[in-house]
Design an enzyme around this catalytic site. Structure first.
Site, PDB file in Angstrom:
ATOM      1  N   ASP A  30     -10.951   3.518   4.136  1.00  0.00           N
ATOM      2  CA  ASP A  30     -10.937   2.228   4.849  1.00  0.00           C
ATOM      3  C   ASP A  30     -12.760   2.297   4.676  1.00  0.00           C
ATOM      4  O   ASP A  30     -13.507   1.093   3.829  1.00  0.00           O
ATOM      5  CB  ASP A  30     -11.075   1.193   5.545  1.00  0.00           C
ATOM      6  CG  ASP A  30      -9.486   0.391   5.558  1.00  0.00           C
ATOM      7  OD1 ASP A  30      -9.157   0.343   4.121  1.00  0.00           O
ATOM      8  OD2 ASP A  30      -8.373  -0.029   6.655  1.00  0.00           O
ATOM      9  N   GLN A  65      -4.371  -1.206   9.688  1.00  0.00           N
ATOM     10  CA  GLN A  65      -4.046  -3.111   9.109  1.00  0.00           C
ATOM     11  C   GLN A  65      -5.252  -3.538   9.699  1.00  0.00           C
ATOM     12  O   GLN A  65      -4.470  -3.809  11.464  1.00  0.00           O
ATOM     13  CB  GLN A  65      -2.490  -3.004   8.765  1.00  0.00           C
ATOM     14  CG  GLN A  65      -2.533  -3.861   7.827  1.00  0.00           C
ATOM     15  CD  GLN A  65      -2.734  -3.661   6.391  1.00  0.00           C
ATOM     16  OE1 GLN A  65      -3.041  -3.039   6.453  1.00  0.00           O
ATOM     17  NE2 GLN A  65      -3.664  -4.992   6.361  1.00  0.00           N
ATOM     18  N   LYS A 120       0.730  -0.961  -0.344  1.00  0.00           N
ATOM     19  CA  LYS A 120      -0.062   0.203  -0.152  1.00  0.00           C
ATOM     20  C   LYS A 120       0.985   1.019   0.029  1.00  0.00           C
ATOM     21  O   LYS A 120       0.892   2.143  -0.566  1.00  0.00           O
ATOM     22  CB  LYS A 120      -1.367  -0.317   1.417  1.00  0.00           C
ATOM     23  CG  LYS A 120      -1.958  -1.718   0.932  1.00  0.00           C
ATOM     24  CD  LYS A 120      -2.760  -1.627   2.559  1.00  0.00           C
ATOM     25  CE  LYS A 120      -3.621  -2.067   2.133  1.00  0.00           C
ATOM     26  NZ  LYS A 120      -4.839  -2.453   3.788  1.00  0.00           N
TER      27      LYS A 120
END
Ligand code: NAD
Length: 294
Positions: free
Chosen positions: A123, A100, A56
């Protein structure tokens, strides 16, 4: 035997999307604006998470998004993590925050998701963003994997309206938000999971079959309707190999189109993260917003 199915190439579509993002960001920087910035938080040393975070950040760099990396030790407690999130929420120079997942067991994921400002929740897991997705209320962030799948299907002109879609896997990150998004695309959506009595009954009827379970090769050739579109979200490491949920070799003979693993949904998920970060930046700095989803 040659594959008869069209390969839904998420890697090359991602390259195209990333080129567009890079050009847009270059334009902003040339006008004197600072580049977008994503803060990436990782707690612990989960090996797949280390790889995902590295990918990422590399993708951010490739398009001109600045990424800040906070790698916290496994024994970080909830309040330490919440303090960091509060600091990142308050920082003017941070547009997006990504924590994460999965988090270590001693940290409740829900508390962390609730703590991230919905405006920086790239997200898309905060209830405000999930609620906007359910209600189709503009201005939120769509979770990255569902958004990436939607963009991939759109790129290949795969019609969703009136189609029977079976999603196998009802997880919080993929299956559930994807079902909401595809309902808005006017598909008829069935969502199967570990307690579904007869998964094959649903998959065999599906015009579009999307599997997101993490069970390698769960979807066999005899579970797929002739001419179906098959999207494989699963990623499992088996020995040195990365396997999807779908038995690709068998299913490609029956499918009209299929995503490979790797090179299908994975790169699209990362591209969707870049798009969400750009959107967060443009909203925050009141720059012109190109709608990602129409
Ligand atoms: P999850 O654990 O939250 O959900 C898994 C779902 O699969 C659950 O609903 C469970 O009931 C169902 N399931 C498990 N075993 C099953 C079985 N035998 N039959 C039917 N249903 C079954 O997982 P998740 O976070 O949604 O991730 C699912 C998979 O997708 C994982 O392999 C993950 O690595 C992968 N993933 C890939 C990407 C990507 O970018 N390609 C992104 C996110 C997740």
């Amino acid at each position: 035997m040659e594959s008869s199915a069209i390969i839904l190439d998420g890697k090359s579509l991602s390259e195209k999307i990333r080129k567009e993002i890079r050009e847009e960001i270059e334009g902003y920087v040339q006008k004197g604006y600072r580049p977008p910035c994503l803060a990436v938080v990782l707690v612990g040393e989960d090996p797949p998470s280390l790889v995902y975070v590295k990918n990422k950040r590399k993708a951010c760099e490739s398009v001109g998004i600045k990424s800040l990396f906070y790698h916290l030790p496994h024994n970080t407690n909830l309040s330490e993590l919440l303090d960091l999130i509060a600091e990142l929420n308050a920082r003017e120079d941070v547009d997006g925050i990504l924590v994460q997942l999965p988090l270590p067991n001693h940290i409740p994921m829900e508390e962390v998701i609730l703590a991230i400002s919905p405006k920086k929740d790239v997200d898309g897991f905060h209830p405000e963003n999930m609620g906007r997705l359910l209600g189709r209320i503009e201005g939120g962030f769509i979770p990255c994997t569902p958004l990436g799948i939607d963009l991939l299907l759109k790129h290949y002109n795969i019609e969703l309206k009136g189609k029977d879609v079976a999603i196998v896997g009802a997880g919080f990150i993929v299956g559930r938000p994807l079902s909401a998004l595809l309902l808005w695309r006017d598909a008829t959506v069935s969502v199967c999971h570990i307690h579904t009595k007869d998964i094959k009954k649903y998959t065999l009827e599906a015009d579009i079959l999307i599997s997101a379970t993490g069970v390698p090769h769960l979807i066999k050739g005899d579970m797929v309707k002739e001419g179906a579109v098959v999207v494989d979200v699963g990623i499992s490491k088996v020995g040195e190999k990365i396997l999807g949920d779908v038995d690709f070799e068998a299913v490609k003979e029956k499918a009209y189109a299929i995503t490979p693993v790797p090179g299908g949904v994975g790169p699209m998920t990362v591209s969707a993260l870049l798009l969400n970060t750009l959107k967060a930046y443009e909203k925050k700095t009141s720059l012109s917003i190109q709608p990602v989803i129409s």
